[in-house]
Design a protein around this motif. Sequence first.
Motif, PDB file in Angstrom:
ATOM      1  N   HIS A  19       0.843  -1.195   0.000  1.00 25.47           N
ATOM      2  CA  HIS A  19       0.000   0.000   0.000  1.00 25.47           C
ATOM      3  C   HIS A  19       0.877   1.243   0.000  1.00 25.47           C
ATOM      4  O   HIS A  19       1.771   1.393   0.838  1.00 25.47           O
ATOM      5  CB  HIS A  19      -0.919   0.003   1.220  1.00 25.47           C
ATOM      6  CG  HIS A  19      -1.908  -1.122   1.213  1.00 25.47           C
ATOM      7  ND1 HIS A  19      -3.111  -1.063   0.550  1.00 25.47           N
ATOM      8  CD2 HIS A  19      -1.843  -2.356   1.773  1.00 25.47           C
ATOM      9  CE1 HIS A  19      -3.760  -2.210   0.704  1.00 25.47           C
ATOM     10  NE2 HIS A  19      -3.010  -3.013   1.451  1.00 25.47           N
ATOM     11  N   GLY A  20       0.633   2.117  -0.957  1.00 32.04           N
ATOM     12  CA  GLY A  20       1.334   3.383  -1.013  1.00 32.04           C
ATOM     13  C   GLY A  20       0.565   4.461  -0.270  1.00 32.04           C
ATOM     14  O   GLY A  20      -0.316   4.177   0.547  1.00 32.04           O
ATOM     15  N   ASP A  21       0.886   5.724  -0.556  1.00 37.43           N
ATOM     16  CA  ASP A  21       0.199   6.832   0.108  1.00 37.43           C
ATOM     17  C   ASP A  21      -1.290   6.852  -0.211  1.00 37.43           C
ATOM     18  O   ASP A  21      -2.114   7.196   0.643  1.00 37.43           O
ATOM     19  CB  ASP A  21       0.830   8.164  -0.321  1.00 37.43           C
ATOM     20  CG  ASP A  21       2.239   8.327   0.220  1.00 37.43           C
ATOM     21  OD1 ASP A  21       2.559   7.648   1.212  1.00 37.43           O
ATOM     22  OD2 ASP A  21       3.010   9.113  -0.355  1.00 37.43           O
ATOM     23  N   LYS A  22      -1.623   6.474  -1.452  1.00 38.70           N
ATOM     24  CA  LYS A  22      -3.019   6.564  -1.866  1.00 38.70           C
ATOM     25  C   LYS A  22      -3.614   5.207  -2.229  1.00 38.70           C
ATOM     26  O   LYS A  22      -4.722   4.885  -1.807  1.00 38.70           O
ATOM     27  CB  LYS A  22      -3.140   7.513  -3.060  1.00 38.70           C
ATOM     28  CG  LYS A  22      -2.725   8.947  -2.755  1.00 38.70           C
ATOM     29  CD  LYS A  22      -2.872   9.826  -3.991  1.00 38.70           C
ATOM     30  CE  LYS A  22      -2.457  11.269  -3.690  1.00 38.70           C
ATOM     31  NZ  LYS A  22      -2.576  12.141  -4.893  1.00 38.70           N
ATOM     32  N   ASP A  23      -2.887   4.441  -3.023  1.00 39.52           N
ATOM     33  CA  ASP A  23      -3.443   3.199  -3.544  1.00 39.52           C
ATOM     34  C   ASP A  23      -2.522   2.019  -3.247  1.00 39.52           C
ATOM     35  O   ASP A  23      -1.347   2.184  -2.928  1.00 39.52           O
ATOM     36  CB  ASP A  23      -3.657   3.305  -5.061  1.00 39.52           C
ATOM     37  CG  ASP A  23      -4.595   4.436  -5.436  1.00 39.52           C
ATOM     38  OD1 ASP A  23      -5.689   4.495  -4.841  1.00 39.52           O
ATOM     39  OD2 ASP A  23      -4.223   5.249  -6.299  1.00 39.52           O
ATOM     40  N   SER A  24      -3.077   0.842  -3.383  1.00 40.50           N
ATOM     41  CA  SER A  24      -2.268  -0.371  -3.300  1.00 40.50           C
ATOM     42  C   SER A  24      -1.698  -0.683  -4.680  1.00 40.50           C
ATOM     43  O   SER A  24      -2.215  -0.219  -5.699  1.00 40.50           O
ATOM     44  CB  SER A  24      -3.113  -1.539  -2.800  1.00 40.50           C
ATOM     45  OG  SER A  24      -4.176  -1.798  -3.699  1.00 40.50           O
ATOM     46  N   TYR A  25      -0.632  -1.451  -4.704  1.00 43.18           N
ATOM     47  CA  TYR A  25       0.002  -1.791  -5.973  1.00 43.18           C
ATOM     48  C   TYR A  25       0.674  -3.157  -5.846  1.00 43.18           C
ATOM     49  O   TYR A  25       0.972  -3.627  -4.742  1.00 43.18           O
ATOM     50  CB  TYR A  25       1.024  -0.728  -6.383  1.00 43.18           C
ATOM     51  CG  TYR A  25       2.153  -0.543  -5.393  1.00 43.18           C
ATOM     52  CD1 TYR A  25       3.368  -1.203  -5.559  1.00 43.18           C
ATOM     53  CD2 TYR A  25       2.000   0.296  -4.283  1.00 43.18           C
ATOM     54  CE1 TYR A  25       4.397  -1.039  -4.646  1.00 43.18           C
ATOM     55  CE2 TYR A  25       3.028   0.468  -3.368  1.00 43.18           C
ATOM     56  CZ  TYR A  25       4.223  -0.202  -3.556  1.00 43.18           C
ATOM     57  OH  TYR A  25       5.248  -0.047  -2.651  1.00 43.18           O
ATOM     58  N   LEU A  26       0.906  -3.792  -6.994  1.00 47.07           N
ATOM     59  CA  LEU A  26       1.559  -5.094  -7.042  1.00 47.07           C
ATOM     60  C   LEU A  26       3.029  -4.924  -7.409  1.00 47.07           C
ATOM     61  O   LEU A  26       3.394  -4.040  -8.184  1.00 47.07           O
ATOM     62  CB  LEU A  26       0.874  -5.992  -8.070  1.00 47.07           C
ATOM     63  CG  LEU A  26      -0.573  -6.397  -7.771  1.00 47.07           C
ATOM     64  CD1 LEU A  26      -1.160  -7.155  -8.960  1.00 47.07           C
ATOM     65  CD2 LEU A  26      -0.651  -7.239  -6.511  1.00 47.07           C
ATOM     66  N   SER A 327      -0.488  -3.260 -13.583  1.00 46.84           N
ATOM     67  CA  SER A 327      -1.552  -3.043 -12.596  1.00 46.84           C
ATOM     68  C   SER A 327      -1.555  -1.599 -12.112  1.00 46.84           C
ATOM     69  O   SER A 327      -0.514  -1.017 -11.820  1.00 46.84           O
ATOM     70  CB  SER A 327      -1.362  -3.982 -11.399  1.00 46.84           C
ATOM     71  OG  SER A 327      -0.202  -3.638 -10.677  1.00 46.84           O
ATOM     72  N   GLY A 328      -2.735  -1.023 -12.059  1.00 43.96           N
ATOM     73  CA  GLY A 328      -2.877   0.349 -11.587  1.00 43.96           C
ATOM     74  C   GLY A 328      -2.423   1.394 -12.575  1.00 43.96           C
ATOM     75  O   GLY A 328      -2.371   2.584 -12.255  1.00 43.96           O
TER      76      GLY A 328
END
Length: 330
Positions: A19-26, A327-328
């Motif tokens: 999880h980053g500052d705003k969204d999750s990422y792979l 992704s994202g």
Amino acid sequence: MERLNDYLPQLDQLLEQSHGDKDSYLHPKRKNLGCVSVVLLREAIAPLVIRNAEQEITDIEFHDDTWVRAIPNKFKYPERGRGLQILRAMNAGGRYPQNRTAIPKGSRASESFDLNTLVFGDSANHESKVLPVRAAVNYSDALSLRPKYHVVGESFHNRGFENGTLWDAEAKKNTDNLFSRHFVTPGALLVQVLSTRGKLLPPIGLKHLLLSVGLAGSYGGQTSVTGINLRTHFVGLYADKFEKAETSPYELLKTVGGNNAMDVEQAKTALDEVLRPKHATVIPGADVQTWVDDLIAGFNAPGGALEQEYQGAAEAMVKLFDGWFESGKK
């Protein structure tokens, strides 16, 4: 292969989510402790040309002597190429030639990257970005077990004409196109270590590596002249949580190298005696050779279990590379 489970991730565990500052990422699974070293003895079975810009065989001064030194790519390049050929035969990848990987605009990373990418590494431009994949396997230098002056020869050549003479009919003079060819002599032994760190290589990746190394091949320069010039012997697989200094060929040379290092079996035994006490898990070279023989037999059985495993790996690579790079994406 089960003996290495503590050092290899499962195929479905190559991605994880953060999880980053705003969204999750792979992203690729974070590194964990675990190192597997495949120790090889390379035996020259025909003249082997290992050189760069100069004619002489590449070497290095070390431990009070001079040794033949082949940089990693002299062996990695043909084995990476063999890996692509294996994937093509299995219909599991190998879309692009080696060092020519491209990701056309509008396509996805998984359409170009494959299992070979994971094992040997690659990178490609995609629109305005460079997508890099670091190799899961590192190749060391390959060093001769005997000093250079014991294992290098030289032959003199000229480029004659079709009529079998040195007379240049156009220039009306004898040709001065004369040259020497330096080569590693048949019977020379070189030690090399292929290692994976960080618990990043899944079992099918190790199988792909072993199958790509194979049994013999054409290596170095001028292979159109020498043909098949190298046989590979497996000393063993050595695994532990932490890397060991003894898996460096330079460290091995200190105890195993010398004027009398000429016999394959004696050299394998001497190397194993250095490496075995330092590692928690050891798979003898004879067992590794049996694995490779079984892999070759599986490769030669179309539609068999190995081909199905490769097909499953191809699907996993799609998830890995698209999850990693796509992704994202906005």
